[in-house]
Structure formats: structure tokens, C-alpha cells
Motif scaffolding. Structure first.
Motif, short mmCIF file in Angstrom:
data_model
loop_
_atom_site.label_atom_id
_atom_site.label_comp_id
_atom_site.label_asym_id
_atom_site.label_seq_id
_atom_site.Cartn_x
_atom_site.Cartn_y
_atom_site.Cartn_z
N LYS A 39 3.49 63.03 107.21
CA LYS A 39 4.40 63.82 107.74
C LYS A 39 4.18 64.79 108.84
O LYS A 39 4.66 64.99 109.76
CB LYS A 39 4.79 64.83 106.51
N ARG A 40 2.82 64.97 108.87
CA ARG A 40 2.10 65.70 110.09
C ARG A 40 2.37 64.95 111.46
O ARG A 40 2.15 65.76 112.59
CB ARG A 40 0.90 66.07 109.83
N GLN A 41 2.69 63.81 111.34
CA GLN A 41 2.87 62.81 112.76
C GLN A 41 4.24 63.41 113.13
O GLN A 41 4.47 62.95 114.49
CB GLN A 41 2.42 61.36 112.36
N LYS A 43 6.70 66.02 114.26
CA LYS A 43 6.94 67.11 114.67
C LYS A 43 8.29 67.47 114.58
O LYS A 43 9.14 66.88 115.50
CB LYS A 43 6.21 67.73 115.99
N LYS A 44 8.86 68.39 113.87
CA LYS A 44 10.35 68.76 113.66
C LYS A 44 10.67 69.12 115.10
O LYS A 44 12.24 68.92 115.25
CB LYS A 44 10.60 69.93 112.79
N THR A 45 10.29 69.59 115.98
CA THR A 45 10.74 69.97 117.30
C THR A 45 11.06 68.75 117.95
O THR A 45 11.94 68.75 119.19
CB THR A 45 9.93 70.97 118.19
N ASN A 46 10.62 67.55 117.70
CA ASN A 46 10.75 66.17 118.87
C ASN A 46 11.91 65.37 118.06
O ASN A 46 12.23 64.24 118.65
CB ASN A 46 9.53 65.40 118.77
N HIS A 52 11.28 64.95 107.47
CA HIS A 52 10.60 65.40 106.12
C HIS A 52 11.31 65.16 104.97
O HIS A 52 10.69 64.74 103.94
CB HIS A 52 9.81 66.78 106.39
#
Length: 174
Positions: A39-41, A43-46, A52
Motif C-alpha cells: 500500500k505504501r507504494q 500515494k493517494k495524491t497520485n 487502498h
């Protein structure tokens, strides 16, 4: 209540992998399944969609498209589900830098759809892939993916169209 999500990505070009929009250079790609720990790969902003949520749904498999020599930059994402006789594409998205008129790479969406078809063949489903399309893109998917409009927003890709896509993108990998 789950909000209905439709496939609403433009198939910009069917390429042999992905193609740099400016130089025309072709880059070999790989599609890799993500797990919850990845999940850390993402980024919600991208991304426009909440990937997720897709990763946490145990019925769905999420895949990332990467360039072979650049495994840490995700070019696009695909969420699918293995049904009893076909693959269902829940969501597909290009990375934000692969969207719009200034996108970096062409062929990302086509590559991901071709991968869904490949998974269908791998499961013995003869390439059948189903999805719900945004109404305004139904004709676009008929013309670019040779998908069949079933009813309402429902569409599917049959064996001949799936074979065409798999050969286009995975000719040297099958």
C-alpha cells in the motif's frame, strides 16, 4: 452501500509495450500483483481512485504496470476479480503523469486490459473479460478493444479480441 465505478479510461494507443509520447521509444513492461503490504507504494495524491480500498478487498487482485528497469514507478493500476467463467475488471487507471495531453507514456491502459485478457486465458476462460463502462466510452471500447456491448453499461471482450490484445502486448512473453 458501494458506489458503482465504471471503467472510464481512454485507450490512447495500442502499442507493443508502452511508448514515450515525445520520443516514440518503446519500453518493456512487467505487470506485478500487489499485496496489502504494498500500500505504501500507492500515494493517494497520485491517483483518482482509492486503490487502498481495492487492495483491502479480498475478492480482488490489484496489479501494477512498471517499466522493467524502473520497478518503483507505477505506470498504471488494474483491479480485477476471478469469476467462475471470466475475469471481471473492476478498475483501471493510468498514473497521473500518464493522463491528459502531456502524458509521458502511451499504451498504459491497453497494456493493462491485455493483461486482464492474459489472466483470463491463464485461468482457462478463453480470454473473456467483462467490465462496466462509462456510457460515453462504450463506442470507444468497441472501436479500440473490439469489446462487445451487452446491455446498459456492461461490456465484455471475447476470445478473438482478447487474443489480438495479448499478442499485441505479450507477443514475446507467451
Amino acid at each position: 452501500m458501494n458506489e458503482e465505478i465504471y471503467i472510464d479510461i481512454e485507450i490512447d494507443k495500442l502499442t507493443n509495450s508502452i511508448e514515450n509520447r515525445i520520443t516514440g521509444d518503446i519500453f518493456d513492461t512487467e505487470v506485478i500483483q500487489l499485496s496489502g503490504k504494498d500500500k505504501r507504494q500507492i500515494k493517494k495524491t497520485n491517483w483518482r481512485f482509492n486503490w487502498h480500498t481495492e487492495l483491502s478487498n479480498e475478492n480482488r487482485q490489484v496489479y501494477k504496470l512498471i517499466i522493467n528497469n524502473n520497478k518503483f514507478i507505477i505506470q498504471g493500476l488494474l483491479s480485477l476479480e476471478v469469476k467462475t467463467d471470466h475475469i471481471y475488471m473492476h478498475l483501471i487507471e493510468s498514473a497521473s503523469f500518464n493522463c491528459g495531453k502531456d502524458k509521458v507514456y502511451l499504451g498504459v491502459p491497453g497494456n493493462l486490459v491485455a493483461y486482464a485478457c492474459k489472466i483470463s486465458f491463464d485461468h482457462g476462460f478463453d480470454g473473456y473479460v467483462a467490465f462496466d463502462a462509462k456510457t460515453a466510452l462504450i463506442r470507444h471500447y468497441q472501436e479500440t478493444l473490439y469489446a462487445t456491448h451487452f446491455t446498459g453499461t456492461k461490456m465484455y471482450i471475447e476470445t478473438p479480441a482478447a487474443l489480438r490484445l495479448v499478442k499485441q502486448y505479450f507477443y514475446n512473453k507467451i
